[in-house]
Each structure stands twice: as C-alpha cells, then as structure tokens.
Design a protein around this motif. Structure first.
Motif, PDB file in Angstrom:
ATOM      1  N   ILE A  35      20.907  -4.471 -33.041  1.00 39.68           N
ATOM      2  CA  ILE A  35      21.843  -3.354 -33.200  1.00 39.68           C
ATOM      3  C   ILE A  35      21.108  -2.130 -33.722  1.00 39.68           C
ATOM      4  O   ILE A  35      21.306  -1.009 -33.237  1.00 39.68           O
ATOM      5  N   HIS A  38      18.957  -0.635 -30.976  1.00 38.60           N
ATOM      6  CA  HIS A  38      19.833   0.053 -30.018  1.00 38.60           C
ATOM      7  C   HIS A  38      20.286   1.401 -30.574  1.00 38.60           C
ATOM      8  O   HIS A  38      20.284   2.404 -29.864  1.00 38.60           O
ATOM      9  N   ARG A  39      20.651   1.425 -31.849  1.00 33.18           N
ATOM     10  CA  ARG A  39      21.105   2.678 -32.443  1.00 33.18           C
ATOM     11  C   ARG A  39      19.981   3.700 -32.533  1.00 33.18           C
ATOM     12  O   ARG A  39      20.205   4.889 -32.323  1.00 33.18           O
ATOM     13  N   PHE A  42      19.621   5.120 -29.136  1.00 34.16           N
ATOM     14  CA  PHE A  42      20.757   6.004 -28.853  1.00 34.16           C
ATOM     15  C   PHE A  42      20.594   7.355 -29.549  1.00 34.16           C
ATOM     16  O   PHE A  42      20.751   8.410 -28.935  1.00 34.16           O
ATOM     17  N   TYR A  43      20.249   7.335 -30.853  1.00 25.65           N
ATOM     18  CA  TYR A  43      20.146   8.587 -31.594  1.00 25.65           C
ATOM     19  C   TYR A  43      18.923   9.394 -31.178  1.00 25.65           C
ATOM     20  O   TYR A  43      18.953  10.621 -31.250  1.00 25.65           O
ATOM     21  N   GLU A 101      22.745  11.382 -39.862  1.00 30.73           N
ATOM     22  CA  GLU A 101      22.810  10.150 -39.085  1.00 30.73           C
ATOM     23  C   GLU A 101      21.419   9.510 -38.968  1.00 30.73           C
ATOM     24  O   GLU A 101      21.278   8.294 -39.064  1.00 30.73           O
ATOM     25  N   MET A 105      20.427   5.952 -40.462  1.00 25.39           N
ATOM     26  CA  MET A 105      19.928   4.919 -39.570  1.00 25.39           C
ATOM     27  C   MET A 105      18.566   4.422 -40.042  1.00 25.39           C
ATOM     28  O   MET A 105      18.273   3.230 -39.986  1.00 25.39           O
TER      29      MET A 105
END
Length: 128
Positions: A35, A38-39, A42-43, A101, A105
């Motif tokens: 996860i 993946h994040r 994505f970011y 963010e 993260m």
C-alpha cells in the motif's frame, strides 16, 4: 479454579494470541508495504502532473517558495480588506497540500520499513 489453573489458562491464552499475531504479522507488513509503495507511486505521478500543469519542475520549487514567502509578506504588510485569493495563493495552497501529503506518506513508509527491517514489538518478547 485454583491460582495455578488460572495462571495456566492465562498462559495458554497469551501463547495462542501471540501465535496468531506471528502468523498474521508477515501478511500485515507485506500488505502495508505494498500500500505504501502504491501510494508513493501515486503521489509521485500526481506531483509530476500538477507541476506539469503549471509548467514547473521540481528544481523550480525553491524559487516558487521564495516568491510565495515574498507575496505573503507583501500581503501581511498591505493588510488588504478583500479576502479574494490570488492565483499565487491558490498555487501555494496546492503546493502546501502536496508537501503535507508527501511528508505524511514519507513518515508512513518509514514506519512500515522500520517494522519490516527491525524486530516488531507488539508485546512479544523475542529470545536473544
């Protein structure tokens, strides 16, 4: 139930609970790591997209930061009455949100990696 029986029952319950945690631990850490990866992906894409949308690169961000600081000081000094946001303030909000963010993260990934690389401590005592 005697004291010895109660202690034996508690010991069995604790051993069962710890064995369940040990069985689930690898799957839990792996899923959290996936996860997190993946994040991050994505970011990173989102940052590149938003910077590209504004015609910026990551190298431009320190210069933008200085401009935003200067604009903020000008705004405070002018003490203007209207509360309408300028384009620069809108961009500042977007960049600050992305920074928040990203740092959030980073902390999440660091905590997951710490658990994956070290011995996790969930109340389990490992023999040395």
């Amino acid at each position: 139930m005697s004291d010895a029986g109660r202690n034996d029952s508690l010991t069995l319950v604790i051993l069962y609970w710890n064995s369940r945690k040990e069985k689930i631990l690898t799957r839990l850490i792996t899923s959290r790591l996936l996860i997190a990866v993946h994040r991050v992906h994505f970011y990173q894409k989102r940052l590149v997209y938003l910077l590209g949308k504004r015609g910026l690169t990551e190298a431009d961000l320190p210069h933008v930061h200085l401009q935003l600081n200067n604009k903020a000081f000008e705004y405070i000094k002018s003490n203007r009455g209207d509360k309408k946001k300028t384009k620069l303030e809108i961009v500042q909000n977007e960049i600050e949100t992305l920074y928040y963010e990203h740092s959030n993260m980073h902390d999440r990934i660091a905590s997951v990696l710490l658990l994956a690389n070290g011995k996790p401590t969930f109340g389990i005592k490992y023999p040395s």
